[in-house]
Write a protein that holds these residues in place. Structure first.
Motif, PDB file in Angstrom:
ATOM      1  N   CYS A   1       0.861  -1.189   0.000  1.00  0.00           N
ATOM      2  CA  CYS A   1       0.000   0.000   0.000  1.00  0.00           C
ATOM      3  C   CYS A   1       0.894   1.235   0.000  1.00  0.00           C
ATOM      4  O   CYS A   1       2.123   1.126  -0.077  1.00  0.00           O
TER       5      CYS A   1
ATOM      6  N   ALA B   1      -9.433   4.722  -4.895  1.00  0.00           N
ATOM      7  CA  ALA B   1     -10.245   3.497  -4.849  1.00  0.00           C
ATOM      8  C   ALA B   1     -11.400   3.592  -5.842  1.00  0.00           C
ATOM      9  O   ALA B   1     -12.447   4.169  -5.540  1.00  0.00           O
TER      10      ALA B   1
ATOM     11  N   PRO C   1     -12.664  -5.343  -2.819  1.00  0.00           N
ATOM     12  CA  PRO C   1     -12.060  -4.028  -3.077  1.00  0.00           C
ATOM     13  C   PRO C   1     -12.850  -2.859  -2.510  1.00  0.00           C
ATOM     14  O   PRO C   1     -12.289  -1.776  -2.327  1.00  0.00           O
TER      15      PRO C   1
ATOM     16  N   PRO D   1      -9.474  -1.443  -0.616  1.00  0.00           N
ATOM     17  CA  PRO D   1      -9.079  -1.148  -2.004  1.00  0.00           C
ATOM     18  C   PRO D   1      -7.754  -1.771  -2.428  1.00  0.00           C
ATOM     19  O   PRO D   1      -7.602  -2.193  -3.570  1.00  0.00           O
ATOM     20  N   ARG D   2      -6.770  -1.822  -1.528  1.00  0.00           N
ATOM     21  CA  ARG D   2      -5.497  -2.483  -1.865  1.00  0.00           C
ATOM     22  C   ARG D   2      -5.688  -3.971  -1.607  1.00  0.00           C
ATOM     23  O   ARG D   2      -5.341  -4.493  -0.557  1.00  0.00           O
TER      24      ARG D   2
ATOM     25  N   ARG E   1     -14.783   1.837  -4.686  1.00  0.00           N
ATOM     26  CA  ARG E   1     -15.548   2.593  -3.690  1.00  0.00           C
ATOM     27  C   ARG E   1     -16.303   3.751  -4.340  1.00  0.00           C
ATOM     28  O   ARG E   1     -17.446   4.034  -3.997  1.00  0.00           O
TER      29      ARG E   1
END
Length: 459
Positions: free
Chosen positions: A264, A311, A439, A443-444, A314
């Motif tokens: 990350c 992201a 995700p 997100p990572r 998202r």
């Protein structure tokens, strides 16, 4: 742990346990362990010996305190679970033994019947079901007796057959005196008790060990871990250069049999070809890792790496960008350029937006953090800048949406560079990118996984 961290720890621990089983190891090295969420779960859930290494003393101290508390709760939890299991098993046995008959309806204005009368007697039960029931019960009983005698006979035959294979002097027949347990003296009992306590403490103390050390490519693990054995190296959201250094240590150390790394904070990566004219003291860079990209002198720049942290998933489900904070930061940059002549700075504003009441408060706190004299600009001028650029906020939002769309491309190139680096090694059996997490929650979500070839494999 929050929902995001719980999701990550649960999913990644399952993968790590599977890799440990494949590689036949019981030791895990968790780099960038932080507060030890993953490390403690791996040790308690899967009984793995885990070394959690973090560069922050604060995180290590917190992990130690948390680990001590977890041990107490985990022990109580296991005892409660064991007790609940016994109660459930006992209830199931009782339900099985009792006939499936219900008591007659209870009427409050009458005398309660004898509880025993609610159930038919065994003789009545057999008769009421007729001769067929009796025959079935008899056949079942005789079948059980036959099965029991058959199994005992078979077990005896197997034992005899196994003993017959062994040499005559390999089996000692137990005499009656040897089969009788000798009574231990009080001193021997006390010694055994002390030894058992010592062994138990050793097992408990070695389950999870938080350690403090800054990990680089040159780090010698033997300086940190005295009894280093064959192990797996893992990292859950390792920041910046720690993720590529994890892969380099994995390829260099023969004791590390596999790696599972989720990186990350791509904006903290060091790039070899980002500023080629600057004098460099660093010899190892976070990007690129593979010879393929090194030969082409590939680089992103900080803005592109910042975009890789966005992201897309998202945003797609409505958890959009923090457009207001981004707008504040953009206008602040204009103020820094116009009033202080600053276009670039190594200092960062950080998370001041959430601590600010309005834009004026945000600007003043940011200027102080950056080390500038905020008295050079009045509140009136700060408000004027805000009102001037407020109509263009939609343009900024559109620009950031474009960055969001490009984010997966940039992240993919960073991850593929790491995968290509592993593919360039000759001693690895398998390497790949594994999508671990949801995700939207995390997100990572991609992990770089690799396992080495067995020692006896000819390359």
């Amino acid at each position: 742990m929050n929902d995001k961290k719980s999701h990550e720890v649960l999913v990644m621990s399952q993968l790590v346990q599977s890799i440990a089983n494949v590689c036949g190891v019981k030791e895990v090295i968790d780099l960038g362990a932080g507060k030890g969420y993953l490390s403690s779960y791996l040790s308690m859930k899967y009984n793995l010996k885990v070394y959690g290494i973090d560069s922050s003393d604060t995180n290590t101290d917190g992990a130690n305190r948390r680990n001590r508390k977890l041990k107490k709760f985990w022990k109580a939890y296991k005892e409660d679970a064991k007790g609940a299991s016994k109660i459930q098993e006992s209830a199931q046995n009782n339900d099985y033994l009792l006939p499936n008959y219900s008591c007659q309806e209870v009427i409050t204005d009458r005398e309660f019947p004898n509880p025993k009368s609610c159930f038919p007697k065994l003789e009545e039960l057999s008769v009421s079901h007729g001769v067929e029931s009796i025959n079935v019960l008899s056949e079942w009983k005789s079948g059980q007796e036959s099965l029991c005698s058959t199994s005992q006979s078979a077990e005896s035959d197997k034992t005899s057959a196994f003993l017959n294979i062994l040499p005559a002097d390999a089996v000692e027949e137990k005499t009656l005196s040897e089969s009788i347990c000798k009574s231990l003296s009080e001193q021997e009992k006390e010694q055994r008790k002390i030894e058992n306590i010592r062994m138990k403490e050793q097992r408990c103390s070695h389950v999870y060990l938080p350690l403090t050390c800054k990990i680089t490519e040159e780090t010698d693990l033997n300086d940190i871990i005295e009894d280093l054995e064959e192990s797996i190296m893992v990292g859950l959201h390792t920041c910046g250069d720690l993720a590529p250094n994890t892969l380099r240590i994995f390829t260099a150390r023969s004791e590390i049999k596999a790696v599972c790394s989720v990186g990350c904070c791509y904006h903290l990566l060091s790039e070899e070809f980002e500023s080629p004219t600057e004098e460099r003291t660093v010899t190892t860079w976070g990007f690129p890792m593979s010879m393929h990209l090194k030969e082409t002198s590939w680089f992103f720049g900080r803005n592109a790496r910042m975009s890789a942290c966005l992201a897309l998933e998202r945003v797609a489900v409505g958890q959009g960008l923090a457009t207001e904070s981004l707008f504040y930061r953009a206008v602040l940059q204009v103020i820094l350029k116009d009033c202080f002549g600053i276009t670039q700075s190594g200092k960062r504003v950080g998370k001041i937006f959430s601590k600010s009441g309005n834009f004026t408060d945000y600007v003043r706190k940011s200027l102080k953090k950056l080390g500038h004299d905020d008295s050079k600009i009045s509140d009136k001028n700060i408000t004027a800048y805000y009102e001037k650029y407020k109509p263009r906020q939609n343009e900024l939002e559109a620009f950031n949406m474009l960055k969001v769309l490009l984010a997966p491309c940039i992240e993919a190139l960073i991850l593929l560079d790491r995968l290509h680096y592993l593919k360039e090694q000759n001693n690895l059996a398998w390497s790949g990118l594994v999508k671990l997490f949801d995700p939207v929650k995390s997100p990572r979500c991609y992990s770089v996984v690799s396992m080495k070839k067995p020692k006896d494999t000819i390359y």
